[in-house]
Design a protein around this motif. Structure first.
Motif, mmCIF file in Angstrom:
data_model
loop_
_atom_site.group_PDB
_atom_site.id
_atom_site.type_symbol
_atom_site.label_atom_id
_atom_site.label_comp_id
_atom_site.label_asym_id
_atom_site.label_seq_id
_atom_site.Cartn_x
_atom_site.Cartn_y
_atom_site.Cartn_z
ATOM 1 N N TYR A 23 -96.540 27.068 -26.188
ATOM 2 C CA TYR A 23 -95.250 27.743 -26.363
ATOM 3 C C TYR A 23 -95.581 29.240 -26.173
ATOM 4 O O TYR A 23 -96.432 29.516 -26.586
ATOM 5 N N ILE A 24 -94.365 29.919 -25.851
ATOM 6 C CA ILE A 24 -94.595 31.506 -26.019
ATOM 7 C C ILE A 24 -93.029 31.714 -26.473
ATOM 8 O O ILE A 24 -92.265 30.907 -26.736
ATOM 9 N N ARG A 25 -93.043 33.087 -26.949
ATOM 10 C CA ARG A 25 -92.067 33.731 -27.619
ATOM 11 C C ARG A 25 -91.522 34.853 -26.646
ATOM 12 O O ARG A 25 -92.506 35.807 -26.584
ATOM 13 N N ILE A 26 -90.413 34.830 -26.041
ATOM 14 C CA ILE A 26 -89.962 36.129 -25.435
ATOM 15 C C ILE A 26 -88.989 36.812 -26.474
ATOM 16 O O ILE A 26 -87.947 36.308 -26.975
ATOM 17 N N ASP A 27 -89.184 38.008 -26.615
ATOM 18 C CA ASP A 27 -88.519 39.022 -27.621
ATOM 19 C C ASP A 27 -88.027 39.997 -26.831
ATOM 20 O O ASP A 27 -87.968 40.366 -25.611
ATOM 21 N N GLY A 59 -100.603 25.073 -15.567
ATOM 22 C CA GLY A 59 -99.261 24.741 -14.788
ATOM 23 C C GLY A 59 -98.456 23.595 -15.499
ATOM 24 O O GLY A 59 -97.376 23.371 -15.151
ATOM 25 N N GLU A 60 -98.931 23.108 -16.660
ATOM 26 C CA GLU A 60 -97.998 22.356 -17.408
ATOM 27 C C GLU A 60 -96.612 23.196 -18.028
ATOM 28 O O GLU A 60 -96.833 24.229 -18.285
ATOM 29 N N ASP A 61 -95.860 22.544 -18.079
ATOM 30 C CA ASP A 61 -94.483 23.196 -18.736
ATOM 31 C C ASP A 61 -94.791 23.306 -20.353
ATOM 32 O O ASP A 61 -95.508 22.865 -20.755
ATOM 33 N N ALA A 62 -94.327 24.409 -20.704
ATOM 34 C CA ALA A 62 -94.542 24.863 -22.072
ATOM 35 C C ALA A 62 -93.018 25.184 -22.769
ATOM 36 O O ALA A 62 -91.889 25.422 -21.988
ATOM 37 N N GLY A 63 -93.136 25.186 -23.873
ATOM 38 C CA GLY A 63 -91.999 25.619 -24.762
ATOM 39 C C GLY A 63 -91.745 27.134 -24.921
ATOM 40 O O GLY A 63 -92.645 27.728 -24.954
ATOM 41 N N VAL A 64 -90.592 27.562 -24.657
ATOM 42 C CA VAL A 64 -90.217 29.030 -24.485
ATOM 43 C C VAL A 64 -89.006 29.424 -25.534
ATOM 44 O O VAL A 64 -87.989 28.910 -25.429
ATOM 45 N N GLU A 65 -89.347 30.001 -26.719
ATOM 46 C CA GLU A 65 -88.539 30.603 -27.668
ATOM 47 C C GLU A 65 -88.134 31.909 -27.313
ATOM 48 O O GLU A 65 -89.080 32.630 -26.848
ATOM 49 N N CYS A 66 -86.725 32.024 -27.271
ATOM 50 C CA CYS A 66 -86.355 33.285 -26.395
ATOM 51 C C CYS A 66 -85.204 33.981 -27.124
ATOM 52 O O CYS A 66 -84.334 33.315 -27.778
ATOM 53 N N CYS A 77 -81.472 30.188 -28.483
ATOM 54 C CA CYS A 77 -82.693 30.542 -28.397
ATOM 55 C C CYS A 77 -84.003 29.977 -27.899
ATOM 56 O O CYS A 77 -85.097 30.094 -28.346
ATOM 57 N N GLU A 78 -83.423 29.074 -26.845
ATOM 58 C CA GLU A 78 -84.705 28.356 -26.229
ATOM 59 C C GLU A 78 -84.091 28.539 -24.640
ATOM 60 O O GLU A 78 -83.108 28.491 -24.085
ATOM 61 N N CYS A 79 -85.159 28.768 -23.920
ATOM 62 C CA CYS A 79 -84.960 28.999 -22.542
ATOM 63 C C CYS A 79 -85.073 27.552 -21.925
ATOM 64 O O CYS A 79 -85.937 26.661 -21.965
ATOM 65 N N VAL A 80 -84.096 27.364 -20.818
ATOM 66 C CA VAL A 80 -83.720 26.091 -20.108
ATOM 67 C C VAL A 80 -83.948 26.490 -18.750
ATOM 68 O O VAL A 80 -83.546 25.397 -17.976
ATOM 69 N N ALA A 81 -84.685 27.550 -18.349
ATOM 70 C CA ALA A 81 -84.840 27.709 -16.797
ATOM 71 C C ALA A 81 -85.987 26.742 -16.191
ATOM 72 O O ALA A 81 -86.807 26.328 -17.437
#
Length: 107
Positions: A23-27, A59-66, A77-81
């Motif tokens: 998972y990553i976090r976009i700030d 290449g696996e999908d990951a969680g993105v807290e945004c 606050c979650e990326c749904v792209a």
């Protein structure tokens, strides 16, 4: 959960152009143009012999807290792209990166 491509080659989680973190976090920083002010807060500069935790298969999908709440792909606050692209060819810290997928919502 989107697939994450990444050009930040100096990030310890960059694996052949993909993010290997689970998972990553976009700030977002305070500035006039939100696109240029998004950043991958999960960026960690690679050091020789570093051992990364939170590793995902390439290449696996990951969680993105945004926190770019004005983006059309942000839902609570979650990326749904389907996929996102983090840019930062010369990045040495998180503020040198940005989410290239960011797209402002029209109101």
């Amino acid at each position: 959960m989107p697939e994450i491509t990444c050009s930040a080659v100096k990030c310890t989680y960059n694996a052949k152009g993909y993010c290997s973190r689970e998972y990553i976090r976009i700030d977002v920083d305070d500035c006039e143009s939100e696109n240029c002010c998004t950043c991958c807060d999960s960026f960690a500069e690679e050091h020789h012999g570093s051992n990364s935790s939170y590793i995902n298969s390439i290449g696996e999908d990951a969680g993105v807290e945004c926190y770019a709440t004005s983006c059309i792909y942000n839902e609570n606050c979650e990326c749904v792209a389907d996929s996102i692209n983090v840019e930062g060819d010369e990045a040495v810290c998180c503020t040198d990166t940005f989410c290239d997928t960011y797209k402002p919502a029209t109101h």
